[in-house]
Design an enzyme around this catalytic site. Structure first.
Site, PDB file in Angstrom:
ATOM      1  N   ARG A   1     -18.116  72.545  23.864  1.00  0.00           N
ATOM      2  CA  ARG A   1     -16.696  72.188  23.752  1.00  0.00           C
ATOM      3  C   ARG A   1     -16.612  70.755  23.250  1.00  0.00           C
ATOM      4  O   ARG A   1     -17.598  70.016  23.309  1.00  0.00           O
ATOM      5  CB  ARG A   1     -15.997  72.314  25.108  1.00  0.00           C
ATOM      6  CG  ARG A   1     -16.582  71.383  26.158  1.00  0.00           C
ATOM      7  CD  ARG A   1     -15.920  71.587  27.508  1.00  0.00           C
ATOM      8  NE  ARG A   1     -16.717  70.939  28.529  1.00  0.00           N
ATOM      9  CZ  ARG A   1     -16.746  71.297  29.805  1.00  0.00           C
ATOM     10  NH1 ARG A   1     -16.037  72.316  30.213  1.00  0.00           N
ATOM     11  NH2 ARG A   1     -17.482  70.647  30.675  1.00  0.00           N
TER      12      ARG A   1
ATOM     13  N   CYS B   1      14.607  48.572  18.924  1.00  0.00           N
ATOM     14  CA  CYS B   1      13.783  47.683  19.732  1.00  0.00           C
ATOM     15  C   CYS B   1      13.975  48.065  21.183  1.00  0.00           C
ATOM     16  O   CYS B   1      15.065  48.398  21.608  1.00  0.00           O
ATOM     17  CB  CYS B   1      14.105  46.221  19.483  1.00  0.00           C
ATOM     18  SG  CYS B   1      15.813  45.774  19.679  1.00  0.00           S
TER      19      CYS B   1
ATOM     20  N   MET C   1     -11.616  76.150  37.730  1.00  0.00           N
ATOM     21  CA  MET C   1     -11.754  77.569  38.020  1.00  0.00           C
ATOM     22  C   MET C   1     -13.200  77.820  38.443  1.00  0.00           C
ATOM     23  O   MET C   1     -13.993  76.922  38.489  1.00  0.00           O
ATOM     24  CB  MET C   1     -11.405  78.392  36.782  1.00  0.00           C
ATOM     25  CG  MET C   1     -10.145  77.931  36.091  1.00  0.00           C
ATOM     26  SD  MET C   1      -8.654  78.229  37.039  1.00  0.00           S
ATOM     27  CE  MET C   1      -8.533  79.972  36.861  1.00  0.00           C
TER      28      MET C   1
ATOM     29  N   SER D   1      20.036  47.394  14.885  1.00  0.00           N
ATOM     30  CA  SER D   1      18.840  47.577  15.698  1.00  0.00           C
ATOM     31  C   SER D   1      19.263  48.222  17.018  1.00  0.00           C
ATOM     32  O   SER D   1      20.058  47.660  17.759  1.00  0.00           O
ATOM     33  CB  SER D   1      18.163  46.232  15.935  1.00  0.00           C
ATOM     34  OG  SER D   1      17.034  46.419  16.749  1.00  0.00           O
TER      35      SER D   1
ATOM     36  N   TYR E   1      12.145  51.001  11.266  1.00  0.00           N
ATOM     37  CA  TYR E   1      11.093  50.302  12.007  1.00  0.00           C
ATOM     38  C   TYR E   1      11.330  50.376  13.504  1.00  0.00           C
ATOM     39  O   TYR E   1      12.446  50.631  13.955  1.00  0.00           O
ATOM     40  CB  TYR E   1      10.999  48.834  11.563  1.00  0.00           C
ATOM     41  CG  TYR E   1      12.173  47.971  11.958  1.00  0.00           C
ATOM     42  CD1 TYR E   1      12.160  47.247  13.161  1.00  0.00           C
ATOM     43  CD2 TYR E   1      13.297  47.855  11.148  1.00  0.00           C
ATOM     44  CE1 TYR E   1      13.227  46.464  13.539  1.00  0.00           C
ATOM     45  CE2 TYR E   1      14.375  47.069  11.515  1.00  0.00           C
ATOM     46  CZ  TYR E   1      14.344  46.372  12.711  1.00  0.00           C
ATOM     47  OH  TYR E   1      15.406  45.601  13.081  1.00  0.00           O
TER      48      TYR E   1
ATOM     49  N   ARG F   1     -17.608  84.021  34.542  1.00  0.00           N
ATOM     50  CA  ARG F   1     -17.146  82.653  34.318  1.00  0.00           C
ATOM     51  C   ARG F   1     -15.704  82.649  33.831  1.00  0.00           C
ATOM     52  O   ARG F   1     -15.349  83.345  32.899  1.00  0.00           O
ATOM     53  CB  ARG F   1     -18.012  81.980  33.255  1.00  0.00           C
ATOM     54  CG  ARG F   1     -19.465  82.324  33.337  1.00  0.00           C
ATOM     55  CD  ARG F   1     -20.243  81.872  32.110  1.00  0.00           C
ATOM     56  NE  ARG F   1     -20.238  80.435  31.930  1.00  0.00           N
ATOM     57  CZ  ARG F   1     -20.707  79.825  30.854  1.00  0.00           C
ATOM     58  NH1 ARG F   1     -21.182  80.545  29.829  1.00  0.00           N
ATOM     59  NH2 ARG F   1     -20.673  78.516  30.760  1.00  0.00           N
TER      60      ARG F   1
ATOM     61  N   HIS G   1      13.443  44.709  35.366  1.00  0.00           N
ATOM     62  CA  HIS G   1      13.016  43.378  34.937  1.00  0.00           C
ATOM     63  C   HIS G   1      11.497  43.216  35.075  1.00  0.00           C
ATOM     64  O   HIS G   1      10.811  42.803  34.141  1.00  0.00           O
ATOM     65  CB  HIS G   1      13.762  42.328  35.781  1.00  0.00           C
ATOM     66  CG  HIS G   1      13.417  40.925  35.419  1.00  0.00           C
ATOM     67  ND1 HIS G   1      12.441  40.214  36.063  1.00  0.00           N
ATOM     68  CD2 HIS G   1      13.914  40.104  34.465  1.00  0.00           C
ATOM     69  CE1 HIS G   1      12.353  39.012  35.531  1.00  0.00           C
ATOM     70  NE2 HIS G   1      13.247  38.909  34.546  1.00  0.00           N
TER      71      HIS G   1
ATOM     72  N   LYS H   1     -13.829  78.771  26.462  1.00  0.00           N
ATOM     73  CA  LYS H   1     -15.242  79.064  26.703  1.00  0.00           C
ATOM     74  C   LYS H   1     -15.653  80.307  25.927  1.00  0.00           C
ATOM     75  O   LYS H   1     -16.674  80.317  25.240  1.00  0.00           O
ATOM     76  CB  LYS H   1     -15.473  79.253  28.203  1.00  0.00           C
ATOM     77  CG  LYS H   1     -16.899  79.042  28.642  1.00  0.00           C
ATOM     78  CD  LYS H   1     -17.037  79.176  30.164  1.00  0.00           C
ATOM     79  CE  LYS H   1     -16.636  77.905  30.893  1.00  0.00           C
ATOM     80  NZ  LYS H   1     -16.580  78.086  32.363  1.00  0.00           N
TER      81      LYS H   1
ATOM     82  N   GLY I   1     -14.002  72.369  35.942  1.00  0.00           N
ATOM     83  CA  GLY I   1     -14.164  72.404  37.395  1.00  0.00           C
ATOM     84  C   GLY I   1     -13.015  73.022  38.151  1.00  0.00           C
ATOM     85  O   GLY I   1     -13.063  73.135  39.367  1.00  0.00           O
TER      86      GLY I   1
HETATM   87  P1  ADP Z   1     -17.820  75.253  34.457  1.00  0.00           P
HETATM   88  O1  ADP Z   1     -16.667  75.565  33.616  1.00  0.00           O
HETATM   89  O2  ADP Z   1     -17.488  74.717  35.821  1.00  0.00           O
HETATM   90  O3  ADP Z   1     -18.848  74.424  33.729  1.00  0.00           O
HETATM   91  P2  ADP Z   1     -19.444  77.515  33.856  1.00  0.00           P
HETATM   92  O4  ADP Z   1     -18.844  78.855  33.757  1.00  0.00           O
HETATM   93  O5  ADP Z   1     -19.734  76.841  32.571  1.00  0.00           O
HETATM   94  O6  ADP Z   1     -18.537  76.619  34.797  1.00  0.00           O
HETATM   95  O7  ADP Z   1     -20.795  77.737  34.689  1.00  0.00           O
HETATM   96  C1  ADP Z   1     -21.338  76.903  35.665  1.00  0.00           C
HETATM   97  C2  ADP Z   1     -22.816  76.664  35.415  1.00  0.00           C
HETATM   98  O8  ADP Z   1     -23.539  77.887  35.350  1.00  0.00           O
HETATM   99  C3  ADP Z   1     -23.084  75.963  34.100  1.00  0.00           C
HETATM  100  O9  ADP Z   1     -24.091  75.005  34.280  1.00  0.00           O
HETATM  101  C4  ADP Z   1     -23.558  77.070  33.194  1.00  0.00           C
HETATM  102  O10 ADP Z   1     -24.382  76.588  32.193  1.00  0.00           O
HETATM  103  C5  ADP Z   1     -24.274  78.002  34.147  1.00  0.00           C
HETATM  104  N1  ADP Z   1     -24.250  79.370  33.650  1.00  0.00           N
HETATM  105  C6  ADP Z   1     -23.159  80.102  33.345  1.00  0.00           C
HETATM  106  N2  ADP Z   1     -23.492  81.322  32.880  1.00  0.00           N
HETATM  107  C7  ADP Z   1     -24.846  81.379  32.878  1.00  0.00           C
HETATM  108  C8  ADP Z   1     -25.786  82.377  32.491  1.00  0.00           C
HETATM  109  N3  ADP Z   1     -25.399  83.546  31.980  1.00  0.00           N
HETATM  110  N4  ADP Z   1     -27.083  82.083  32.625  1.00  0.00           N
HETATM  111  C9  ADP Z   1     -27.473  80.878  33.132  1.00  0.00           C
HETATM  112  N5  ADP Z   1     -26.644  79.904  33.509  1.00  0.00           N
HETATM  113  C10 ADP Z   1     -25.329  80.137  33.383  1.00  0.00           C
HETATM  114 MG    MG Z   2     -19.434  74.824  32.022  1.00  0.00          MG
END
Ligand code: ADP
Ligand code: MG
Ligand code: MG
Length: 882
Positions: A335, A828, A102, A761, A848, A91, A453, A21, A100
């Site tokens: 990403r 094989c 962390m 083989s 092969y 974040r 089998h 990220k 999802g």
């Molecule tokens: P995840 O990895 O679960 O997507 P994120 O760290 O990307 O978690 O953040 C969760 C949500 O919060 C995302 O929709 C992201 O766009 C939003 N978000 C994160 N940082 C900011 C920020 N500085 N301003 C506005 N929205 C944010």
């Molecule tokens: Mg995100």
């Protein structure tokens, strides 16, 4: 040492340090896209934190304070200010994306004072209190582990009491009251008051993210995806932008191409007047991107240009998060987007055609395992998410199927004939069950490993198969199965997910895979790049046609014993095995010879000159003998002999250890007429085709060879037989006699064997079984523990044991080629389809691999990848040498 990097100091190749990220936020900043200002606390700090008994060090705290001052200057805002309050998001983000797993906190910096400041500055009281209640929610959850439900239920009851439909109906007054209620919840759950100092909030949040790296949820995810535990996570601290500032604001996610079909069309979801999490969490149903276009046409155009630029820059489909604040666009994340197998292949091929990536990059991008999913039906992720599995076994053969369960081949067959979709459930399977397997949508066994089998046959048939379900008890007597204590009688409906090994109650809808044109294109590129040729294990014309469609070069293994699985043939085969004398064998042999000639003729005709390798009979005898009194009576009646006489022959043939018993070439040494019959059938079929003008290349393979005299003894007889046949027909014919290398002893004396064998083989199933001393039919009882305890890294029947079995193979290759440089050598067996194993095969000079038809595409791709990776390594070494 520097532990914090501002977004303008990083780049995308700094993932290990900044996490995915952070590195991508830096890259987007560098590209000039609108990204809110911020900084990344590196993964190094995460390691230090763990080493420091989960405490932030004084150095780090000082560096965070410094970074904050710089962020304040950059944004012209201040922590704890009433006039210009700085709010940030905190974040998490590891080097490898763990969606999802962390946690994130938004709106950090608000407290009982700054919330008033924010309301005043924005002239929007509702907005300010909405931000505050969100912070209280996320902070309580991430930092103190207070359940999300605690907060959600307050919101829900508030809405219910006032007759509101969604969050947007909550007024400023409501939100203010809710925030107060949330603060009470902190007290009630023993966490004291919500910290009012933004600095303290930030330190607690950073520590919580570092700690969350160690939470069980994240650990399970890492284990599942083989992610190294020690890489740690980074923390991003970023100035907030507000999608919830009013009707001209909003937030969304978008994929630059359709992640399901791969179509080149931007695909996204958008929510007006909302903050990040609302889109994914499903609290409100999002709208499509047209809603955004309507709301902010100019920003939308800018957005389209920016995402196109991102995809071009990353040369891959991107998954982006963005926010509009009063019509101004910000990017918050990008990403490489997750996608289905189908989309992955389409996008790769399209991007080559668009000139965005090279063919080699396309080939390297696709997971070979994923490719085989493309060829089978599957359950959609949403379908699976909506159901709870009953139990889980080994995912022996991919595919997805629903049907009624039956416990014998005959009842399965009867139900099938009555028009039902059936699933055969057994403790294990033997050739007896083949007919039941043929008519079943899926095969489930309670015992056995990946090469049992049931597993091998299911894969060979391209049928969904789950084996070794330990929590499943089959009661043949009562015709029922108990799964984790729950009883299912015959005829109950189950669904089987061959991709995961999970079983479900009832009928789940599967989606049907069709022949994929993009896959064909990708495979044709792969064949050009690959070093290993890919052949198929095929026993029937159907299998062979399938394999040829998938790009197989020919047949690397025909198991002739599999040709006897049909009822009428099984009987003839039994008559042969039961026969006490050579004389008794004459009749069944003659009958079988006729059938085999026709079988081989069909295969050679389809091959049109491609190699077809036929392995002479290799059945452990017990697989063909009746087991209990009932069956004994049935077989005796069919063979028209007294039960007592049959029982006597079966007793004579009984072996304490049939896997190590009278099988393979040993059977031919004691009964040479069996192999002579088979080569006669091969030569007759070949001569017939030659007469028809079709080129033929018979390759004859002898199984289980242990010693040179054994090979010489058999070969002398077979060659004499063949010469007689050719002389009688006055026709010359090129043929080869090679051997399976599947006994450890054969590896040790491979140089001797190469004197008499035209090719080698490897049979990796038996070689693994004998090298470890693991019975492949019984491994299910202890393998799971070995894997759990880390004693074995992987099932050696699924991925080659390079250290042991691999060493034997290398020795055999070296010795064989020392004797004869051009000796052709193949593999094989199911390992031939495993990408990691293929890499090793290429390395030791295997020519092969031969795999079941449905694994042919994966093997072709894996072979290309191993060649490309080796070239890449070699070029790196060459560059370094300069
Ligand atoms: P995840 O990895 O679960 O997507 P994120 O760290 O990307 O978690 O953040 C969760 C949500 O919060 C995302 O929709 C992201 O766009 C939003 N978000 C994160 N940082 C900011 C920020 N500085 N301003 C506005 N929205 C944010
Ligand atoms: Mg995100
Ligand atoms: Mg074998």
């Amino acid at each position: 040492m520097q532990q914090i990097y501002f977004f303008n100091e990083g780049r995308r190749d700094m993932r290990a340090l900044l996490g995915g990220k952070g590195a991508n936020l830096a890259e987007m900043t560098h590209l000039g896209l609108p990204v809110p200002q911020g900084f990344t606390i590196s993964t190094v700090a995460c390691h230090d934190y763990e080493k420091n008994q989960n405490q932030l060090s004084d150095e780090l705290r000082a560096e965070i304070a410094q970074a904050l001052t710089r962020l304040e200057a950059l944004t012209d805002k201040k922590f704890d200010s009433m006039q210009t309050p700085l709010l940030v998001s905190v974040r998490s983000g590891a080097a490898i994306s763990m969606p999802g797993m962390m946690d994130t906190i938004l709106n950090l910096g608000l407290n009982d004072q700054t919330v008033l400041g924010l309301a005043e500055q924005t002239h929007n009281e509702r907005f300010a209190w909405d931000c505050y209640r969100r912070l209280l929610q996320m902070f309580g959850n991430v930092v103190y582990g207070m359940p999300e439900q605690t907060f959600e239920s307050v919101l829900t009851s508030y809405k219910r009491r006032n007759g509101y439909h969604n969050d947007l109906d909550l007024t400023a007054g409501d939100l203010k009251a809710i925030a107060a209620r949330f603060q009470d919840l902190y007290l009630e759950s023993g966490h004291g008051t919500f910290p009012q100092s933004p600095q303290e909030q930030l330190e607690l949040a950073v520590a919580a993210v570092f700690t969350s790296w160690q939470n069980p949820r994240a650990q399970v995810y890492r284990e599942l995806h083989h992610i190294d535990n020690t890489i740690g996570t980074a923390v991003n601290v970023q100035a907030m932008v507000f999608g919830n500032s009013g009707a001209d604001s909003g937030t969304g996610v978008a994929f630059t191409r359709d992640p399901v079909t791969g179509e080149k069309k931007i695909f996204g979801e958008f929510l007006q007047n909302a903050q990040g999490e609302d889109v994914v969490s499903g609290v409100r149903t999002p709208q499509g991107l047209p809603a955004m276009e309507k709301m902010a046409p100019q920003a939308y155009q800018q957005f389209l240009i920016a995402v196109a630029k991102l995809e071009k820059h990353y040369r891959d489909m991107q998954d982006v998060e963005f926010t509009l604040e009063h019509g101004k666009l910000y990017f918050l994340q990008t990403r490489n987007g997750k996608r289905t197998a189908k989309a992955a292949v389409k996008i790769a091929v399209d991007q080559v055609n668009e000139g965005l990536i090279e063919r080699n990059a396309a080939l390297l991008r696709i997971d070979p395992e994923q490719v085989s999913n493309l060829l089978h039906p599957e359950f959609a992720a949403a379908t699976l998410a909506a159901h709870t599995p009953l139990t889980k076994g080994l995912p022996a053969s991919p595919g997805a199927a629903s049907g009624k369960i039956y416990f014998t081949a005959s009842s399965a067959k009867a139900a099938h004939e009555a028009g039902e979709q059936v699933i055969l459930v057994r403790q294990d399977t033997s050739p007896e069950d083949i007919e039941g397997m043929v008519v079943s949508e899926a095969i489930v066994t309670s015992r056995g490993g990946m090469t049992s089998h049931a597993a091998v046959v299911a894969r060979g048939m391209g049928k969904c198969g789950v084996v070794g379900c330990e929590n499943l008890v089959v009661d043949q007597e009562k015709q029922q199965v108990t799964i984790n204590g729950k009883v299912f009688p015959a005829g109950s409906e189950l669904s089987v997910d061959g991709a995961s090994g999970q079983l479900y109650q009832g009928h789940l809808e599967a989606t049907q895979a069709t022949q994929d044109q993009n896959l064909q294109i990708l495979l044709s590129w792969a064949q050009e790049a690959g070093q290993l040729d890919v052949y198929a294990n095929a026993d029937t014309p159907n299998d062979f046609v399938q394999a040829l469609n998938f790009g197989a070069k020919g047949i690397g293994l025909t198991r002739t014993e599999h040709m006897f699985f049909k009822t009428d043939r099984l009987l003839k085969m039994r008559r042969l095995i039961i026969a006490g004398t050579a004389l008794d064998r004459v009749e069944p042999l003659a009958e079988l010879q006729e059938l085999q000639t026709e079988d081989f003729y069909q295969l050679y005709r389809l091959a049109q000159g491609k190699t077809v390798t036929i392995r002479l009979l290799d059945p452990p005898l017990h697989e063909f003998l009746p087991h209990d009194a009932k069956e004994m009576a049935r077989v005796a009646a069919a063979l028209d002999m007294p039960v007592a006489a049959l029982a006597k022959r079966v007793a004579v043939l009984h072996e304490a250890n049939p896997m190590l018993g009278h099988r393979g070439c040993r059977l031919a040494v004691t009964y040479p007429d069996i192999y002579e019959m088979q080569v006669t059938a091969i030569i007759h079929a070949a001569l017939r085709l030659k007469k028809e003008g079709v080129p033929v290349k018979p390759h004859i393979m002898l199984p289980l060879i242990d010693t040179l005299p054994e090979l010489q003894w058999l070969k002398a007889r077979l060659v004499a037989k063949i010469n007689d046949l050719l002389a009688a027909a006055h026709t010359p014919l090129h043929y080869q006699i090679g051997i399976m290398i599947e006994m450890p002893r054969a590896c040790l004396i491979a140089d001797q064997l190469a004197q008499a064998a035209d090719f080698f083989s490897f049979g990796t199933n038996d070689l693994t079984q004998l090298t470890f001393g693991y019975s492949r039919d019984d491994i299910g009882s202890f393998l799971p523990t070995y894997l759990d305890q880390g004693i074995l890294k992987a099932d050696p029947f699924k991925t080659l044991d390079v250290e042991g079995v691999g060493k034997l193979m290398k020795m055999a290759v070296d010795k064989g080629r020392y004797e004869r440089r051009s000796l052709p050598i193949g593999v094989c067996g199911e390992l031939g389809g495993d990408p990691a194993s293929i890499r090793y095969f290429a390395e030791i000079g295997i020519d092969y691999v031969s795999v079941s038809p449905f694994r042919v595409p994966s093997a072709i791709l894996a072979s290309a990848q191993s060649a490309l990776q080796r070239n890449y390594q070699a070029s790196k070494v060459a560059v370094q040498a300069h």
